[in-house]
Motif scaffolding. Structure first.
Motif, PDB file in Angstrom:
ATOM      1  N   SER A 128       0.573  -1.222  -0.100  1.00 37.72           N
ATOM      2  CA  SER A 128      -0.197  -0.150  -0.254  1.00 37.72           C
ATOM      3  C   SER A 128       0.929   1.273  -0.066  1.00 37.72           C
ATOM      4  CB  SER A 128      -0.804  -0.135   1.346  1.00 37.72           C
ATOM      5  OG  SER A 128      -2.004  -1.260   1.351  1.00 37.72           O
ATOM      6  N   SER A 129       0.597   2.068  -0.296  1.00 35.30           N
ATOM      7  CA  SER A 129       1.032   3.930  -1.007  1.00 35.30           C
ATOM      8  C   SER A 129       0.476   4.738   0.476  1.00 35.30           C
ATOM      9  CB  SER A 129       0.819   4.231  -2.443  1.00 35.30           C
ATOM     10  OG  SER A 129       1.025   3.328  -3.295  1.00 35.30           O
ATOM     11  N   CYS A 130      -0.603   4.461   0.524  1.00 36.93           N
ATOM     12  CA  CYS A 130      -0.586   5.940   1.527  1.00 36.93           C
ATOM     13  C   CYS A 130      -0.759   5.177   3.018  1.00 36.93           C
ATOM     14  CB  CYS A 130      -1.883   6.660   1.173  1.00 36.93           C
ATOM     15  SG  CYS A 130      -0.810   7.183  -0.812  1.00 36.93           S
ATOM     16  N   PHE A 131      -1.023   6.064   4.477  1.00 37.37           N
ATOM     17  CA  PHE A 131      -1.866   4.731   5.538  1.00 37.37           C
ATOM     18  C   PHE A 131      -2.787   6.849   6.116  1.00 37.37           C
ATOM     19  CE2 PHE A 131       0.900   2.521   3.844  1.00 37.37           C
ATOM     20  CZ  PHE A 131       0.533   1.061   4.429  1.00 37.37           C
ATOM     21  N   LEU A 132      -3.531   7.586   6.431  1.00 39.25           N
ATOM     22  CA  LEU A 132      -4.520   8.347   6.977  1.00 39.25           C
ATOM     23  C   LEU A 132      -4.477   8.248   8.810  1.00 39.25           C
ATOM     24  CD1 LEU A 132      -4.097   8.394   3.709  1.00 39.25           C
ATOM     25  CD2 LEU A 132      -6.493  10.182   5.141  1.00 39.25           C
ATOM     26  N   THR A 133      -3.731   9.014   9.684  1.00 34.20           N
ATOM     27  CA  THR A 133      -4.341   9.036  10.392  1.00 34.20           C
ATOM     28  C   THR A 133      -4.697   9.761  11.238  1.00 34.20           C
ATOM     29  OG1 THR A 133      -2.180   9.646  11.757  1.00 34.20           O
ATOM     30  CG2 THR A 133      -2.796   6.791  10.614  1.00 34.20           C
ATOM     31  N   THR A 134      -5.433   9.750  12.344  1.00 29.30           N
ATOM     32  CA  THR A 134      -6.280  11.085  13.158  1.00 29.30           C
ATOM     33  C   THR A 134      -5.080  10.360  14.598  1.00 29.30           C
ATOM     34  OG1 THR A 134      -7.818  12.222  14.329  1.00 29.30           O
ATOM     35  CG2 THR A 134      -8.164   9.753  13.715  1.00 29.30           C
ATOM     36  N   VAL A 135      -4.417  11.520  15.112  1.00 26.48           N
ATOM     37  CA  VAL A 135      -4.218  11.436  16.811  1.00 26.48           C
ATOM     38  C   VAL A 135      -5.009  12.071  17.634  1.00 26.48           C
ATOM     39  CG1 VAL A 135      -1.977  12.442  17.998  1.00 26.48           C
ATOM     40  CG2 VAL A 135      -1.843  12.104  15.523  1.00 26.48           C
ATOM     41  N   PRO A 136      -4.963  10.799  18.779  1.00 29.08           N
ATOM     42  CA  PRO A 136      -5.913  11.183  19.750  1.00 29.08           C
ATOM     43  C   PRO A 136      -5.315  12.386  21.090  1.00 29.08           C
ATOM     44  CG  PRO A 136      -5.697   9.258  19.710  1.00 29.08           C
ATOM     45  CD  PRO A 136      -4.271   9.795  18.797  1.00 29.08           C
ATOM     46  N   ASP A 137      -5.883  13.364  21.708  1.00 29.03           N
ATOM     47  CA  ASP A 137      -5.245  13.854  22.647  1.00 29.03           C
ATOM     48  C   ASP A 137      -5.134  13.743  24.062  1.00 29.03           C
ATOM     49  OD1 ASP A 137      -5.211  16.529  23.478  1.00 29.03           O
ATOM     50  OD2 ASP A 137      -6.922  16.710  24.490  1.00 29.03           O
ATOM     51  N   ASP A 138      -4.407  12.509  23.775  1.00 27.04           N
ATOM     52  CA  ASP A 138      -3.672  12.158  25.200  1.00 27.04           C
ATOM     53  C   ASP A 138      -1.935  11.670  24.942  1.00 27.04           C
ATOM     54  OD1 ASP A 138      -3.922   9.441  25.383  1.00 27.04           O
ATOM     55  OD2 ASP A 138      -5.919   9.592  24.509  1.00 27.04           O
ATOM     56  N   LEU A 139      -1.141  11.463  26.117  1.00 32.37           N
ATOM     57  CA  LEU A 139       0.097  10.921  25.673  1.00 32.37           C
ATOM     58  C   LEU A 139      -0.180   9.410  24.368  1.00 32.37           C
ATOM     59  CD1 LEU A 139       1.496  12.711  28.716  1.00 32.37           C
ATOM     60  CD2 LEU A 139       1.734  13.615  26.095  1.00 32.37           C
ATOM     61  N   ASP A 140      -0.742   8.418  25.785  1.00 40.16           N
ATOM     62  CA  ASP A 140      -0.670   7.343  25.140  1.00 40.16           C
ATOM     63  C   ASP A 140      -1.039   7.693  23.788  1.00 40.16           C
ATOM     64  OD1 ASP A 140       0.008   5.376  27.504  1.00 40.16           O
ATOM     65  OD2 ASP A 140      -1.960   5.330  28.240  1.00 40.16           O
ATOM     66  N   GLY A 141      -1.738   8.002  23.687  1.00 39.99           N
ATOM     67  CA  GLY A 141      -2.561   7.316  22.104  1.00 39.99           C
ATOM     68  C   GLY A 141      -1.994   8.641  20.921  1.00 39.99           C
ATOM     69  N   ILE A 142      -0.881   9.916  21.268  1.00 41.64           N
ATOM     70  CA  ILE A 142       0.162  10.917  20.909  1.00 41.64           C
ATOM     71  C   ILE A 142       0.927  10.165  20.028  1.00 41.64           C
ATOM     72  CG2 ILE A 142       1.823  12.653  20.714  1.00 41.64           C
ATOM     73  CD1 ILE A 142      -0.607  14.067  22.837  1.00 41.64           C
ATOM     74  N   PHE A 143       1.826   9.137  21.224  1.00 45.41           N
ATOM     75  CA  PHE A 143       2.853   8.823  21.272  1.00 45.41           C
ATOM     76  C   PHE A 143       2.940   7.513  20.249  1.00 45.41           C
ATOM     77  CE2 PHE A 143       4.419  11.709  24.256  1.00 45.41           C
ATOM     78  CZ  PHE A 143       5.759  11.730  23.371  1.00 45.41           C
ATOM     79  N   LYS A 144       1.465   6.784  20.810  1.00 44.73           N
ATOM     80  CA  LYS A 144       0.671   5.404  19.827  1.00 44.73           C
ATOM     81  C   LYS A 144       1.382   6.225  18.234  1.00 44.73           C
ATOM     82  CE  LYS A 144      -2.539   1.674  18.834  1.00 44.73           C
ATOM     83  NZ  LYS A 144      -2.624   1.575  17.650  1.00 44.73           N
ATOM     84  N   SER A 145      -0.028   6.774  18.112  1.00 43.56           N
ATOM     85  CA  SER A 145       0.541   7.514  16.987  1.00 43.56           C
ATOM     86  C   SER A 145       1.787   7.827  16.231  1.00 43.56           C
ATOM     87  CB  SER A 145      -0.067   8.887  16.655  1.00 43.56           C
ATOM     88  OG  SER A 145      -1.777   8.492  16.840  1.00 43.56           O
ATOM     89  N   VAL A 146       2.455   8.205  17.070  1.00 44.90           N
ATOM     90  CA  VAL A 146       3.756   8.411  16.995  1.00 44.90           C
ATOM     91  C   VAL A 146       4.556   6.948  16.140  1.00 44.90           C
ATOM     92  CG1 VAL A 146       6.426   8.882  17.345  1.00 44.90           C
ATOM     93  CG2 VAL A 146       4.843  10.551  17.392  1.00 44.90           C
ATOM     94  N   LYS A 147       4.582   5.643  17.059  1.00 49.26           N
ATOM     95  CA  LYS A 147       5.213   4.518  17.247  1.00 49.26           C
ATOM     96  C   LYS A 147       4.372   4.290  15.352  1.00 49.26           C
ATOM     97  CE  LYS A 147       4.719  -0.292  18.764  1.00 49.26           C
ATOM     98  NZ  LYS A 147       4.324  -1.168  19.815  1.00 49.26           N
TER      99      LYS A 147
END
Length: 981
Positions: free
Chosen positions: A374-393
């Motif tokens: 696949s070429s493209c991935f789109l994510t939405t980042v939550p407003d909490d530390l766990d969610g933010i750093f999971k998004s970075v991972k």
């Protein structure tokens, strides 16, 4: 006077007994001698020594200007500077074998003298070189027949005579069937670069480099260069796969491919490069279906790109030949088909014909142990530390296998917002964006492709002003993201406030959580409710700004830094077929994907592009061929979803539930030129409309056929498709939401019949079309990328595979037909940076047909894109070009894009990022070309531009290294940028 610069002998001074001793070159000019060697004219090799250049220059100057003390001091300073320039240029130009011919060194000396305007010394130097060349030719003519030939030093260290017969055969074979190419010229240039004891690798490279030097005068040498590179590849791959030293010619491969291919699959499995399942195919049948003659269809840029980064290799040795590569990709895509061999051959035939090309991740990974296609991935980042750093991972895991990323950061609370857990104040979204930026750098896909991510933020977010500054080169570097792309996610209400010169209020999303998921009239109602609360003092964090002031600043940053791009939230959602199943919160890395995202779903899109230029016949499209291409391409893209290797469960869940794909196109400019249609014309806009209607019709039809065979996608019920609302119909929904839309909505094909079929049979894919940039796969196919106008007609293109001279072959063909193609024309094209507009002797019809991107008013690009957009269920990567930007022009351009209903825009190209060296390209190419980045700059502390007043004149363009162009403007050919795949 003797001014020669050679690496094997001293340089005699002019015969003047009064000359004082030559000043010793300074440490600055001689200390940093690069580690490469020089091939002398007799074929021997000496280490490169910068001090010899300094000595020779000094003698040359003193011979012309005298040797007084004052002259000596002046010469000393001049020589130091010139030597540094020459060494720097040679270091850039040296090839992968780290060798330069003595003539290359002398060319640089001559060039440096001319650029420095030391005309007397340069003239004397040129005359002396010509005198010495005549003497050498006379001496060479006296060499008796049968004199010793060059010898090649094998891997065993033994010297063996050069096989002149094979060299001649390979060059003749490379030139066969091509007009206006000269094997003798290639051989002559090749022999000039040979030396006694040359290695087999250097010997193989020599004719490739020789042919490349001729591309600027005849585009067909790009095919010759590719065929000579292919000879190198054959020796490398066949020898490794078959376990014996082999140097098969192209003619021999006509029969040898059948034996090589099964052996390649076996070796690939043994080295854990190929999925063992591929070994269970009927390999003899597949090998018999290969078409070796298609190896000859590559141009050098395309084949070199494949050689460097796509072909499977082990320990630096390529084991994959081009037709094996296409078949390996096809086999990987056919793994779950019932009749796998038949489908694999069908897929192979489409790919190898260049009628359609899969995206880079699919080409990289299909048929391998980790088929992340696949070429493209789109994510939405939550407003909490766990969610933010999971998004970075998640970013890191998705980027690891060649995914391009789009992150929606709008939910993260803004600067100054309350943090309940610590009773403190938030630092806002920017520090987390810095972490995401550094992650993209760290995960570079194994060196194949730079990690690439784009952050999106809605225009009402309280951090939007800091977000606009992320790409600036000034300010606190801890709050800058120099390597990450950024984009504005703009609601219609903001554009309406700009038009009204109204007030715009910024909020923190923790206090306005529903705005993130709302669009259209519902967004307007909620937003105005929050504005009323703010006026009553009921909002903790908010800020009022003039909408036009914020708009001006958005345009200012877009001009100054190339970011953030401008994309439009409402049309992306209002026209989304999947609006019943969620919300589109952002686009992707390249702004062509518009899919829903949530905590549970990471949107995934699988891309491929039709080569529109291959579907032109007579005076229009070959609709039957196009229908066949689309039918097969849609099947391949749908297969990706089931075969794909998913690195995170949210991506797998989303892709299997909605099954979106993105069929796009490339070669639009080539198609226009084949049809004799100028890009800046109503005819081009009509062709954009008609061609996209045909692609849309057949893509939707193909997805319906797949639904009949394989079933509907799981979330079909409730979609616009299920209601019989096709992309062309959803234009009316946007028009209703805005109270009108100025857009031609005419149709040609039988949409009523297809509409009924979609409602009753269903769709296999929630989304079917998206036009990606195709920067690399268009190189492979040898056509203009995507929907782009021609960048230049003669220029130097840079990417991770090196620097390449690119010439518009269609223009050359037309100029030849009119008797206008000659060395003077080549020189003129270089001088005018690939533009033919200023060349008086070229007729106006050709000037219109071959107008380059910066000569075309970008409103034409928007009009053509608007007519395409009505047929597309996703979006398109639309670059805009402005040669002389002003606030008024930018304002008008981006308002027009919104008014025409476009969903997204991509880069603003305000100036060209590379240019053809005006002095000469003769005798140079690849790493030998001097490529500079020229950008428009604005003062770092300049006030925002005032719309519609003009931008203050920027300083004169400055030359900077390609890699440093980021942060100022998009570098069209930045070697480090692989975002536009």
């Amino acid at each position: 006077m003797s001014l020669t610069i050679d690496s094997d002998r001293s340089v005699p001074l002019a015969s003047n007994p009064s000359h004082s001793p030559v000043p010793v070159p300074s440490k600055a000019s001689a200390a940093a001698t690069p580690a490469f060697h020089v091939i002398r004219r007799n074929g021997s090799v000496s280490p490169f020594d910068a001090a010899k250049i300094a000595v020779a220059l000094t003698k040359a100057f003193l011979a012309v200007e005298g040797n007084s003390a004052a002259a000596s001091r002046r010469v000393h300073e001049i020589v130091d500077d010139l030597t540094g320039q020459i060494v720097s240029a040679l270091t850039r130009r040296v090839g992968s074998d780290r060798a330069l011919h003595i003539e290359d060194v002398q060319d640089q000396v001559e060039l440096a003298l001319m650029r420095g305007e030391h005309h007397k010394v340069a003239r004397a130097y040129v005359l002396y070189r010509e005198e010495r060349a005549r003497a050498r030719r006379t001496a060479e003519a006296a060499v008796p027949a049968g004199a010793p030939l060059f010898q090649v030093r094998g891997a065993d260290g033994i010297l063996r005579p050069l096989d002149e017969r094979r060299l001649q055969l390979v060059v003749d074979e490379a030139c066969a069937g091509l007009a206006d190419v000269d094997a003798a010229a290639i051989l002559a240039e090749t022999r000039r670069n040979l030396y006694d004891g040359i290695s087999p690798a250097e010997l193989a490279l020599a004719p490739v480099m020789a042919a490349r030097t001729l591309v600027e005068s005849e585009p067909n040498y790009a095919f010759v260069s590719a065929r000579l590179l292919l000879d190198m590849l054959r020796a490398e791959a066949v020898s490794f796969v078959e376990g014996v030293v082999a140097q098969p010619t192209q003619a021999e491969m006509a029969t040898r491919y059948a034996d090589y291919f099964p052996a390649f699959i076996r070796v690939g499995i043994e080295h854990e490069l190929v999925d063992p399942e591929l070994g269970r195919y009927d390999l003899a049948r597949l090998a018999a279906a290969l078409k070796p003659e298609r190896d000859l269809n590559f141009q050098f840029l395309g084949l070199q790109t494949l050689y460097d980064r796509y072909f499977l290799q082990t320990g630096g040795t390529r084991i994959e030949l081009p037709q094996a590569f296409f078949m390996r990709v096809a086999m990987g895509l056919a793994l779950r088909e019932i009749d796998r061999e038949t489908r694999a051959i069908e897929f192979y035939d489409l790919l190898s014909s260049f009628d359609f090309m899969a995206s880079t991740p699919t080409l990289f990974n299909s048929g391998t142990l980790r088929p992340q296609l696949s070429s493209c991935f789109l994510t939405t980042v939550p407003d909490d530390l766990d969610g933010i750093f999971k998004s970075v991972k998640d970013n890191a895991l998705l980027a690891k296998y060649s995914g391009g990323l789009g992150n929606d950061w709008t939910r993260v609370r803004g600067l100054g917002a309350h943090i309940k857990g610590t009773n403190g104040e938030s630092q806002g979204v920017v520090p987390f964006l810095k972490v995401a930026n550094d992650t993209a750098i760290a995960v570079n896909q194994g060196g194949k492709r730079k990690g690439a991510v784009c952050a999106y933020l809605e225009t009402w977010h309280v951090d939007i002003e800091e977000f606009l500054d992320l790409r600036k080169n000034t300010g606190d570097d801890r709050r800058r993201t120099h390597d990450m792309n950024t984009a504005n996610w703009v609601p219609d209400l903001f554009m309406q406030r700009v038009a009204e010169d109204g007030v715009w209020t910024l909020f923190s999303p923790d206090e306005t959580p529903d705005l993130h998921d709302l669009y259209g009239p519902a967004f307007k109602t909620a937003y105005e409710g929050y504005e009323a609360k703010a006026k009553r003092g009921e909002m903790r964090v908010h800020k009022e700004v003039k909408a036009t002031d914020l708009w001006r600043r958005m345009l200012t940053m877009l001009f100054e830094t190339g970011h953030p791009w401008i994309t439009f939230k409402d049309p992306c959602n209002i026209r989304s077929p999947q609006r019943h199943a969620g919300v589109v919160h952002s686009s992707n890395l390249c702004t062509e994907i518009t899919l829903n995202t949530s905590n549970d779903e990471v949107a995934v899109c699988n891309l491929g592009s039709i080569n529109l230029a291959h579907h032109i016949v007579g005076d229009g499209l070959d609709l039957d061929r196009l229908a066949r291409t689309v039918q097969t391409a849609m099947r391949m893209l749908d297969n990706v979803i089931d075969i794909n290797f998913y690195t995170i469960p949210e991506a797998r869940r989303s892709n299997l539930r909605h099954r979106p794909v993105g069929l796009g196109l490339m070669g639009f400019q080539d198609a226009l030129q084949a049809l004799r249609i100028p890009y800046a014309s109503e005819a081009a806009v009509r062709f954009a409309d008609e061609s996209m209607e045909a692609i849309s019709f057949h893509a939707i039809s193909a997805s319906t056929d797949l639904a009949a065979e394989r079933g509907r996608y799981p979330s079909f019920e409730g979609s616009l498709w299920s209601q019989g609302v096709l992309p062309i119909d959803s234009v009316e929904l946007l028009s209703e939401a805005r109270g009108g839309l100025d857009l031609d909505r005419s149709t040609v094909l039988d949409w009523e019949g297809l509409r009924e079929r979609v409602k009753t049979v269903g769709m296999r894919n929630s989304n079917t079309m998206a036009i990606a940039p195709t920067a690399t796969i268009s190189n492979i196919c040898g056509v203009a990328q995507s929907i782009e106008p021609g960048y230049q007609n003669l220029y130097v293109k840079s990417n991770m595979s090196g620097d390449f001279t690119v010439v518009n072959a269609a223009l050359v063909h037309d100029l030849k037909a009119r008797g206008l193609w000659d060395e003077v024309m080549v020189s003129d094209l270089k001088y005018f940076d690939g533009s033919i507009g200023p060349i008086d002797r070229i007729p106006d019809d050709l000037k219109a047909l071959y107008a380059t991107a910066f000569e075309i008013d970008s409103s034409w690009l928007i009009e053509a894109a608007a007519r395409r957009q009505k047929w597309i269920d996703q979006a398109q990567s639309l670059n805009l070009y402005i040669a002389n930007p002003s606030g008024k022009k930018l304002d008008a351009l981006y308002r027009l894009a919104w008014q025409r209903g476009l969903k997204t825009t991509y880069y603003l190209r305000s100036r060209s990022a590379t240019h053809v060296e005006k002095s000469t390209l003769k005798g140079t190419d690849g790493k030998l070309n001097a490529v500079s980045a020229v950008i428009a700059t604005a003062p770092a502390a300049a006030a925002p531009i005032v719309v519609p007043a003009a931008i203050k004149p920027a300083p004169q363009p400055i030359a900077i290294p390609i890699g440093e162009a980021w942060g100022k403007a998009c570098a069209i050919d930045d070697p480090d940028c692989e975002a536009c795949q």
